[in-house]
Scaffold this active site. Structure first.
Site, PDB file in Angstrom:
ATOM      1  N   HIS A  22      -0.121 -24.236  10.511  1.00 45.30           N
ATOM      2  CA  HIS A  22      -1.358 -25.006  10.817  1.00 45.30           C
ATOM      3  C   HIS A  22      -2.509 -24.463  10.027  1.00 45.30           C
ATOM      4  CE1 HIS A  22       0.249 -27.508  13.943  1.00 45.30           C
ATOM      5  NE2 HIS A  22       0.642 -26.722  14.644  1.00 45.30           N
ATOM      6  N   CYS A  58      -2.174 -28.449   6.745  1.00 41.95           N
ATOM      7  CA  CYS A  58      -3.307 -29.583   6.903  1.00 41.95           C
ATOM      8  C   CYS A  58      -4.483 -28.943   6.242  1.00 41.95           C
ATOM      9  CB  CYS A  58      -3.299 -30.001   8.357  1.00 41.95           C
ATOM     10  SG  CYS A  58      -1.935 -30.780   8.970  1.00 41.95           S
TER      11      CYS A  58
END
Length: 345
Positions: A150, A206
């Site tokens: 992440h 991301c």
């Protein structure tokens, strides 16, 4: 949520039929290449260590040296769990060994599958491993930092980000210990790079566009570099070496995982596109080497094929879980001719 149009051979133009044919060929070839290695269960279940201890007289003590840090964070038993990150690390490790001759003992792997606590992707372990990556590096050394997990962003209060946000990576314990900011990554692995040392960061997460806080961002639409220096004049530079980063998406975009290439197993889209593009080029051009510009071009072409709803029809949401693949972003500590410089890890 927008519905995807279905394919209809009677309504397709010849161009779209050709694009669909090329896409289908690509997916089939890609699946054959990786399915046997990754798709037996849909997730990684092999708990054997990917860390090989140095023999004591190996290449880790010689120069020029190749050294890599590979981090894959799954966030097991969390609502925000990821399924493809360990698969990504396995693919990257094999890629570095087979394609670029990285010694196994010079690759440090941090995943939750590793049995030893020192190889868990905690904030402390990642921080210490980033220091290990650049420690003792000399002219001629090639270093690689890879992260699959992440990524987030938060407001910048130091006026050192042109978009007003700091980008971050999330260790497995980030909810307790906090995230690792781009400022820290830059000062830890970019600042120390001496003349002749090359660092590549490949970040499949991301909001990862400027995760290394490098001074220049390549803009393919104008074939030129954009200034990314800090408004506050804060340091972002090396000590004479070069740092290059390939990120999964722009700072304000989301990266994608997919099962399109591996059957049941999840994998980071950018990681697989990069590996397949380089391997395919090596086969066709007999290891002549691909330039950064051509690598980006070919990856962008495949991304556009995937995201073309008129080409994919109902296949798109099944593959990408309603998230499109974003274009990879290239940044660097110095400008260079992307169509002259070969991609070499």
């Amino acid at each position: 949520m927008e519905d995807s149009p279905s394919l209809s051979s009677g309504g397709q133009s010849g161009d779209n039929q050709e694009r669909h044919h090329r896409f289908s060929q690509f997916v089939r070839k890609f699946a054959r290449r990786f399915k046997n290695k990754l798709s037996s269960s849909g997730e990684s279940t092999n708990v054997s260590s990917m860390n090989v201890k140095p023999s004591g007289t190996g290449s880790a003590e010689t120069h020029p040296r190749k050294r890599a840090l590979l981090c894959g964070v799954t966030y097991k038993n969390k609502k925000y769990k990821l399924k493809g990150t360990v698969n990504d690390v396995k693919s990257m490790r094999e890629f570095l060994i087979d394609r670029y001759n990285y010694p196994e003992e010079c690759i440090r792997v941090l995943t939750e599958d590793e049995k030893e606590d020192i190889f868990s992707p905690t904030k402390k372990n990642i921080q210490e491993s980033l220091k290990w990556l650049v420690e003792g590096s000399e002219s001629g050394d090639s270093l690689v930092f890879y992260f699959s997990g992440h990524g987030l962003r938060q407001p910048d209060f130091n006026d050192d980000e042109r978009d007003g946000f700091d980008e971050t990576i999330c260790p497995v314990d980030f909810m307790q210990e906090g995230m690792i900011l781009d400022n820290e990554i830059n000062s830890t692995i970019v600042w120390p790079l001496k003349k002749g040392v090359t660092l590549h960061a490949i970040v499949d997460a991301c909001h990862s566009g400027t995760i290394l806080d490098l001074e220049y961002i390549y803009k393919p639409e104008i074939n030129d570099w954009e200034d990314n220096s800090a408004p506050s004049k804060a340091r972002k530079s090396t000590s004479g070496g070069i740092a290059i980063c390939l990120s999964a998406c722009d700072d304000d975009k989301m990266a994608a995982d997919t099962t399109a290439f591996t059957g049941k197993a999840m994998a980071g889209a950018m990681t697989y596109l990069m590996i397949e593009t380089i391997n395919k080029d090596a086969e066709v051009n007999k290891d002549a080497g691909i330039t950064y510009g051509h690598l980006l071009e070919r990856m962008r072409e495949m991304v556009e094929l995937f995201n073309d709803k008129s080409c994919l029809g109902k296949f798109l949401p099944t593959v990408f879980y309603h998230r499109k693949i974003q274009h990879a972003l290239l940044s660097s500590s110095e400008r260079f001719d992307v169509y002259a410089k070969k991609f070499q890890l």
